[in-house]
Design a protein around this motif. Sequence first.
Motif, PDB file in Angstrom:
ATOM      1  N   UNK A  64       0.853  -1.186   0.000  1.00  0.00           N
ATOM      2  CA  UNK A  64       0.000   0.000   0.000  1.00  0.00           C
ATOM      3  C   UNK A  64       0.889   1.237   0.000  1.00  0.00           C
ATOM      4  N   UNK A  65       0.279   2.396  -0.242  1.00  0.00           N
ATOM      5  CA  UNK A  65       1.051   3.639  -0.275  1.00  0.00           C
ATOM      6  C   UNK A  65       1.741   3.903   1.057  1.00  0.00           C
ATOM      7  N   UNK A  66       1.041   3.611   2.159  1.00  0.00           N
ATOM      8  CA  UNK A  66       1.623   3.833   3.483  1.00  0.00           C
ATOM      9  C   UNK A  66       2.781   2.884   3.741  1.00  0.00           C
ATOM     10  N   UNK A  67       2.625   1.634   3.335  1.00  0.00           N
ATOM     11  CA  UNK A  67       3.703   0.666   3.516  1.00  0.00           C
ATOM     12  C   UNK A  67       4.914   1.034   2.673  1.00  0.00           C
ATOM     13  N   UNK A  68       4.674   1.563   1.482  1.00  0.00           N
ATOM     14  CA  UNK A  68       5.777   1.933   0.604  1.00  0.00           C
ATOM     15  C   UNK A  68       6.604   3.073   1.194  1.00  0.00           C
ATOM     16  N   UNK A  69       5.957   3.954   1.950  1.00  0.00           N
ATOM     17  CA  UNK A  69       6.694   5.049   2.577  1.00  0.00           C
ATOM     18  C   UNK A  69       7.742   4.486   3.537  1.00  0.00           C
ATOM     19  N   UNK A  70       7.326   3.482   4.302  1.00  0.00           N
ATOM     20  CA  UNK A  70       8.274   2.823   5.199  1.00  0.00           C
ATOM     21  C   UNK A  70       9.293   2.026   4.403  1.00  0.00           C
ATOM     22  N   UNK A  71       8.814   1.347   3.339  1.00  0.00           N
ATOM     23  CA  UNK A  71       9.701   0.549   2.508  1.00  0.00           C
ATOM     24  C   UNK A  71      10.759   1.379   1.810  1.00  0.00           C
ATOM     25  N   UNK A  72      10.456   2.650   1.518  1.00  0.00           N
ATOM     26  CA  UNK A  72      11.417   3.512   0.851  1.00  0.00           C
ATOM     27  C   UNK A  72      12.661   3.733   1.700  1.00  0.00           C
ATOM     28  N   UNK A  73      12.479   3.715   3.028  1.00  0.00           N
ATOM     29  CA  UNK A  73      13.637   3.858   3.909  1.00  0.00           C
ATOM     30  C   UNK A  73      14.609   2.710   3.696  1.00  0.00           C
ATOM     31  N   UNK A  74      14.055   1.482   3.672  1.00  0.00           N
ATOM     32  CA  UNK A  74      14.891   0.311   3.425  1.00  0.00           C
ATOM     33  C   UNK A  74      15.453   0.338   2.014  1.00  0.00           C
ATOM     34  N   UNK A  75      14.659   0.847   1.064  1.00  0.00           N
ATOM     35  CA  UNK A  75      15.082   0.903  -0.332  1.00  0.00           C
ATOM     36  C   UNK A  75      16.351   1.734  -0.479  1.00  0.00           C
ATOM     37  N   UNK A  76      16.504   2.721   0.380  1.00  0.00           N
ATOM     38  CA  UNK A  76      17.665   3.603   0.319  1.00  0.00           C
ATOM     39  C   UNK A  76      18.770   3.153   1.273  1.00  0.00           C
TER      40      UNK A  76
END
Length: 319
Positions: free
Chosen positions: A208-220
């Motif tokens: 979801x959009x909210x989960x992706x916000x958290x996932x972006x931290x790991x992505x970087x």
Amino acid sequence: MKNFKKKLTLAGFMGAALLFLSGCVATHTVNGVRVPTEAAKHGLTFQILVKPMSAFVDLFAHNAGLGYGWAIILVTLIIRLVILPLGLNQAYKSTYMQEKMAYLGPVFEPLNARLKAAKTSEEKMAAQQALMQAQRDNGVNMLSSIGCLPMLIQWPFFIALYNAAAYTTGISTSHFFGIDLGHPSIVFTIIAGVLYFLQTWISTIGMSAEQKKTGMTMLIMSPAMIVIFSFISPAGVALYWAVGGLVMLLQQVIITFIMKPHMRKRIDEEFKNNPPKLVDLPKDVTPAAATAEGLKDLEAPRSTSPTKGRNSGKQNRSK
């Protein structure tokens, strides 16, 4: 501010994990090369973990005549693939609960809203109790997916592999496709960074959009930490991380494109036969319309594809 603290905590944990791997064996510099101290060579970590793993690397490097580059690759692949089922099992439990929580979002949303709106300790306690009751009634227990045993089993192998790649006698003076394994390599650093980036990017597919916000931290953060430590480590270590990143990428592909669709079908069937149970909100809190809207979202059709939405409305997982 709260999200910023979470990101700092995550970055600190990753950095500590990598520093722990590199600090398990005390070293000193001899002729410009980092080697274990005499005391470290007689230490428990070196004798039980690093020495046997170094001998395993030597087995392929000398006995099989493959050289240290291929030896590091083969040993890393063998160990990683042996413990892969443990990682997949833990990932399945964790991801299953996350998917279940996402499915039940409309049930928990009014309770979470009430918890956020609570102003007194009594209101917070009542909202927390209601939320915990709703989770219990619907079979949600995030603690059941946190088990430490798989990680405890895997961690000694990671320590042994890292230190074997860094300090096995002969690696520091060997070359692999023209790359000096005893000195940092930008090539292996980039390969390791790209593989870990792909692994974390694939993990965000279907969120979801909210989960992706958290996932972006790991992505970087995940690739960034690997790149930094690979760049300041010998190429033998960067090669180990690159191979490990390849296995992690394989594991993530299995989770995202095989496990998750299966989980979603399982959850759909589970709640089709046993509809979600609702818990009454504490008095004078969230409007009844929120609960009705949540039930409406639950009844909307879902897709089992990892790249499409799971729920309509608020549970749009394709964004």
